[in-house]
Design a protein around this motif. Structure first.
Motif, PDB file in Angstrom:
ATOM      1  N   LEU A 103     -58.262 -20.265   4.740  1.00  0.00           N
ATOM      2  CA  LEU A 103     -57.077 -19.639   5.321  1.00  0.00           C
ATOM      3  C   LEU A 103     -57.368 -18.219   5.797  1.00  0.00           C
ATOM      4  CD1 LEU A 103     -54.360 -20.772   2.740  1.00  0.00           C
ATOM      5  CD2 LEU A 103     -54.413 -21.395   5.165  1.00  0.00           C
ATOM      6  N   GLY A 104     -58.402 -17.605   5.245  1.00  0.00           N
ATOM      7  CA  GLY A 104     -58.701 -16.216   5.567  1.00  0.00           C
ATOM      8  C   GLY A 104     -57.911 -15.230   4.727  1.00  0.00           C
ATOM      9  N   THR A 105     -57.498 -15.664   3.534  1.00  0.00           N
ATOM     10  CA  THR A 105     -56.713 -14.808   2.642  1.00  0.00           C
ATOM     11  C   THR A 105     -57.593 -13.698   2.052  1.00  0.00           C
ATOM     12  OG1 THR A 105     -55.300 -16.683   2.059  1.00  0.00           O
ATOM     13  CG2 THR A 105     -55.268 -14.792   0.565  1.00  0.00           C
ATOM     14  N   THR A 106     -57.044 -12.505   2.015  1.00  0.00           N
ATOM     15  CA  THR A 106     -57.728 -11.373   1.382  1.00  0.00           C
ATOM     16  C   THR A 106     -57.090 -11.126   0.024  1.00  0.00           C
ATOM     17  OG1 THR A 106     -58.147 -10.373   3.554  1.00  0.00           O
ATOM     18  CG2 THR A 106     -58.363  -8.949   1.622  1.00  0.00           C
ATOM     19  N   TYR A 107     -57.923 -11.186  -1.030  1.00  0.00           N
ATOM     20  CA  TYR A 107     -57.388 -11.019  -2.389  1.00  0.00           C
ATOM     21  C   TYR A 107     -58.471 -10.437  -3.286  1.00  0.00           C
ATOM     22  CZ  TYR A 107     -60.075 -15.219  -3.543  1.00  0.00           C
ATOM     23  OH  TYR A 107     -61.095 -16.115  -3.723  1.00  0.00           O
ATOM     24  N   ARG A 108     -58.044 -10.034  -4.471  1.00  0.00           N
ATOM     25  CA  ARG A 108     -58.972  -9.529  -5.479  1.00  0.00           C
ATOM     26  C   ARG A 108     -58.616 -10.186  -6.811  1.00  0.00           C
ATOM     27  NH1 ARG A 108     -57.703  -4.655  -5.137  1.00  0.00           N
ATOM     28  NH2 ARG A 108     -56.495  -4.306  -7.040  1.00  0.00           N
ATOM     29  N   GLN A 109     -59.632 -10.759  -7.476  1.00  0.00           N
ATOM     30  CA  GLN A 109     -59.370 -11.376  -8.771  1.00  0.00           C
ATOM     31  C   GLN A 109     -59.253 -10.301  -9.839  1.00  0.00           C
ATOM     32  OE1 GLN A 109     -61.956 -14.616  -9.760  1.00  0.00           O
ATOM     33  NE2 GLN A 109     -61.103 -14.859 -11.829  1.00  0.00           N
ATOM     34  N   GLU A 110     -58.194 -10.408 -10.640  1.00  0.00           N
ATOM     35  CA  GLU A 110     -57.907  -9.421 -11.672  1.00  0.00           C
ATOM     36  C   GLU A 110     -58.235  -9.979 -13.061  1.00  0.00           C
ATOM     37  OE1 GLU A 110     -55.514  -6.395 -11.301  1.00  0.00           O
ATOM     38  OE2 GLU A 110     -56.279  -6.370  -9.245  1.00  0.00           O
ATOM     39  N   PRO A 111     -58.378  -9.114 -14.066  1.00  0.00           N
ATOM     40  CA  PRO A 111     -58.553  -9.600 -15.436  1.00  0.00           C
ATOM     41  C   PRO A 111     -57.300 -10.357 -15.898  1.00  0.00           C
ATOM     42  CG  PRO A 111     -59.164  -7.284 -15.257  1.00  0.00           C
ATOM     43  CD  PRO A 111     -58.480  -7.637 -13.990  1.00  0.00           C
ATOM     44  N   PRO A 112     -57.440 -11.219 -16.906  1.00  0.00           N
ATOM     45  CA  PRO A 112     -56.271 -11.959 -17.403  1.00  0.00           C
ATOM     46  C   PRO A 112     -55.122 -11.013 -17.773  1.00  0.00           C
ATOM     47  CG  PRO A 112     -58.277 -12.832 -18.361  1.00  0.00           C
ATOM     48  CD  PRO A 112     -58.676 -11.590 -17.617  1.00  0.00           C
ATOM     49  N   VAL A 113     -53.910 -11.454 -17.488  1.00  0.00           N
ATOM     50  CA  VAL A 113     -52.710 -10.665 -17.780  1.00  0.00           C
ATOM     51  C   VAL A 113     -51.998 -11.290 -18.980  1.00  0.00           C
ATOM     52  CG1 VAL A 113     -50.489  -9.865 -16.909  1.00  0.00           C
ATOM     53  CG2 VAL A 113     -52.453 -10.030 -15.360  1.00  0.00           C
ATOM     54  N   THR A 114     -51.685 -10.494 -19.980  1.00  0.00           N
ATOM     55  CA  THR A 114     -50.905 -10.937 -21.128  1.00  0.00           C
ATOM     56  C   THR A 114     -49.888  -9.852 -21.475  1.00  0.00           C
ATOM     57  OG1 THR A 114     -52.534 -10.049 -22.692  1.00  0.00           O
ATOM     58  CG2 THR A 114     -52.760 -12.374 -22.067  1.00  0.00           C
ATOM     59  N   GLU A 115     -48.909 -10.241 -22.290  1.00  0.00           N
ATOM     60  CA  GLU A 115     -47.863  -9.310 -22.702  1.00  0.00           C
ATOM     61  C   GLU A 115     -47.759  -9.290 -24.219  1.00  0.00           C
ATOM     62  OE1 GLU A 115     -46.122  -7.417 -20.668  1.00  0.00           O
ATOM     63  OE2 GLU A 115     -46.837  -8.275 -18.772  1.00  0.00           O
ATOM     64  N   ALA A 116     -47.766  -8.100 -24.790  1.00  0.00           N
ATOM     65  CA  ALA A 116     -47.663  -7.990 -26.249  1.00  0.00           C
ATOM     66  C   ALA A 116     -46.286  -8.388 -26.749  1.00  0.00           C
ATOM     67  CB  ALA A 116     -47.984  -6.558 -26.679  1.00  0.00           C
ATOM     68  N   ASP A 117     -45.256  -8.136 -25.960  1.00  0.00           N
ATOM     69  CA  ASP A 117     -43.887  -8.413 -26.397  1.00  0.00           C
ATOM     70  C   ASP A 117     -43.441  -9.843 -26.117  1.00  0.00           C
ATOM     71  OD1 ASP A 117     -43.722  -5.793 -27.223  1.00  0.00           O
ATOM     72  OD2 ASP A 117     -42.832  -5.085 -25.338  1.00  0.00           O
ATOM     73  N   ASN A 118     -44.176 -10.567 -25.286  1.00  0.00           N
ATOM     74  CA  ASN A 118     -43.808 -11.949 -24.956  1.00  0.00           C
ATOM     75  C   ASN A 118     -45.088 -12.752 -24.785  1.00  0.00           C
ATOM     76  OD1 ASN A 118     -42.943 -14.392 -23.786  1.00  0.00           O
ATOM     77  ND2 ASN A 118     -41.198 -13.398 -22.801  1.00  0.00           N
ATOM     78  N   ARG A 119     -45.413 -13.560 -25.779  1.00  0.00           N
ATOM     79  CA  ARG A 119     -46.694 -14.270 -25.780  1.00  0.00           C
ATOM     80  C   ARG A 119     -46.800 -15.308 -24.669  1.00  0.00           C
ATOM     81  NH1 ARG A 119     -46.776 -19.243 -28.544  1.00  0.00           N
ATOM     82  NH2 ARG A 119     -48.890 -18.840 -29.284  1.00  0.00           N
ATOM     83  N   ASP A 120     -45.674 -15.787 -24.125  1.00  0.00           N
ATOM     84  CA  ASP A 120     -45.719 -16.807 -23.088  1.00  0.00           C
ATOM     85  C   ASP A 120     -45.961 -16.235 -21.697  1.00  0.00           C
ATOM     86  OD1 ASP A 120     -45.448 -19.120 -24.619  1.00  0.00           O
ATOM     87  OD2 ASP A 120     -43.275 -18.875 -24.748  1.00  0.00           O
ATOM     88  N   CYS A 121     -45.685 -14.962 -21.516  1.00  0.00           N
ATOM     89  CA  CYS A 121     -45.920 -14.341 -20.207  1.00  0.00           C
ATOM     90  C   CYS A 121     -47.421 -14.070 -20.014  1.00  0.00           C
ATOM     91  CB  CYS A 121     -45.155 -13.020 -20.091  1.00  0.00           C
ATOM     92  SG  CYS A 121     -43.396 -13.210 -19.733  1.00  0.00           S
ATOM     93  N   GLY A 122     -47.864 -14.245 -18.774  1.00  0.00           N
ATOM     94  CA  GLY A 122     -49.252 -13.929 -18.494  1.00  0.00           C
ATOM     95  C   GLY A 122     -49.839 -14.853 -17.440  1.00  0.00           C
ATOM     96  N   ILE A 123     -51.032 -14.519 -16.987  1.00  0.00           N
ATOM     97  CA  ILE A 123     -51.787 -15.329 -16.030  1.00  0.00           C
ATOM     98  C   ILE A 123     -53.242 -15.332 -16.480  1.00  0.00           C
ATOM     99  CG2 ILE A 123     -52.336 -15.739 -13.605  1.00  0.00           C
ATOM    100  CD1 ILE A 123     -50.092 -13.877 -12.815  1.00  0.00           C
ATOM    101  N   ALA A 124     -53.818 -16.511 -16.571  1.00  0.00           N
ATOM    102  CA  ALA A 124     -55.208 -16.604 -17.024  1.00  0.00           C
ATOM    103  C   ALA A 124     -56.174 -16.084 -15.967  1.00  0.00           C
ATOM    104  CB  ALA A 124     -55.541 -18.049 -17.381  1.00  0.00           C
TER     105      ALA A 124
END
Length: 277
Positions: A103-124
């Motif tokens: 597609l020609g998408t420009t992006y940057r891979q980030e470290p995993p995202v987690t939340e201390a106050d909500n264990r279900d929030c996040g992105i691997a």
């Protein structure tokens, strides 16, 4: 006279003979008292004994059921968080990134995202996307999962660009004005939070607030009911086609919280059911 005498003698001799031919009478049975033949009476039972003693042949009373025991507490480790369950496999992630490359998408891979106050929030495996197609930027560089970025890229390439080319002057689409990408929060509706996690909390959603063109025109998402303008036609086309790529599309008229943007997400539902409002 002699004849009479003989007849009398004959008659007298016949009397005993007749009595001898009669069968002898049976001797009378000795009288028996009624009380002698009746069986002895049973002793009368007391009222208390009749109440306490079970009837003959009756089944014994079942013992009282023991009190229900409390359900044991769940044993073992807790279920994994939602973001962990939704994490892509290596092969799926590689296939998704290949689609973004095409597609020609420009992006940057980030470290995993987690939340201390909500264990279900996040992105691997979060991606920060700055340009969804060559020449079509995303304002704010939103963070999202790869699947969300891929759907957004296909929608922009196959529907938004062709729709823009049909507008007067055939303007070129240059940017999508984006609101929230990843945000750990509950869903919103009619201006209030709902007691359910938002798809934004797992990088499965993106909000589009407007469309920019090379004519320096910006078409903002807003209620457009029957105004007959080309802007309404473009917004309707964008909203209708988005449900071919996303499983949820909410916008003006859905509820008060979505009057100024299009909410697009990849929520998984049974049977592939989609919500398009």
């Amino acid at each position: 006279m002699r004849a009479v005498t003989v007849l009398a003698l004959v008659l007298l001799g016949a009397g005993p003979a007749l009595s001898q031919d009669r069968p002898p009478e049976a001797p009378e049975a000795p009288e028996t008292s009624v009380t002698e033949t009746r069986p002895p009476e049973r002793p009368e039972a007391s009222v208390e004994a009749l109440v306490e003693a079970p009837a003959a042949g009756a089944a014994p009373e079942a013992p009282e059921a023991p009190a229900e025991a409390e359900a044991p507490e769940a044993f073992g480790p807790p279920a994994p968080p939602v973001w962990f369950v939704q994490a892509e496999t290596d092969s799926d992630f590689a296939a998704c990134r290949l689609a973004l490359a095409l597609l020609g998408t420009t992006y940057r891979q980030e470290p995993p995202v987690t939340e201390a106050d909500n264990r279900d929030c996040g992105i691997a495996r979060p991606l920060r996307v700055s340009q969804i197609l060559p020449g079509v930027a995303l304002t704010g560089d939103p963070v999202m999962r790869c699947d969300t970025a891929r759907a957004l890229g296909f929608w922009t390439r196959d529907f938004l660009r062709p729709a823009a080319a049909l507008m007067p002057g055939a303007p070129q689409l240059t940017a999508l004005e984006t609101g929230s990408g990843y945000t750990c929060r509950d869903r919103v509706g009619t201006g209030k939070a709902l007691p359910k996690p938002s798809e934004h909390g797992n990088g499965n959603a993106i909000d589009v607030t407007g469309f920019r063109f090379d004519t320096d025109q910006t078409l903002s998402v807003q209620p457009r009911e029957g105004d007959g303008a080309m802007d309404e036609a473009f917004q309707r086309a964008a909203r209708g086609t988005a449900c071919l790529l996303f499983t949820t599309v909410l916008g003006p008229g859905s509820n008060a919280a979505h009057d100024d943007h299009l909410h697009l997400d990849m929520a998984a539902r049974n049977g592939g059911w989609r919500l398009c409002e």
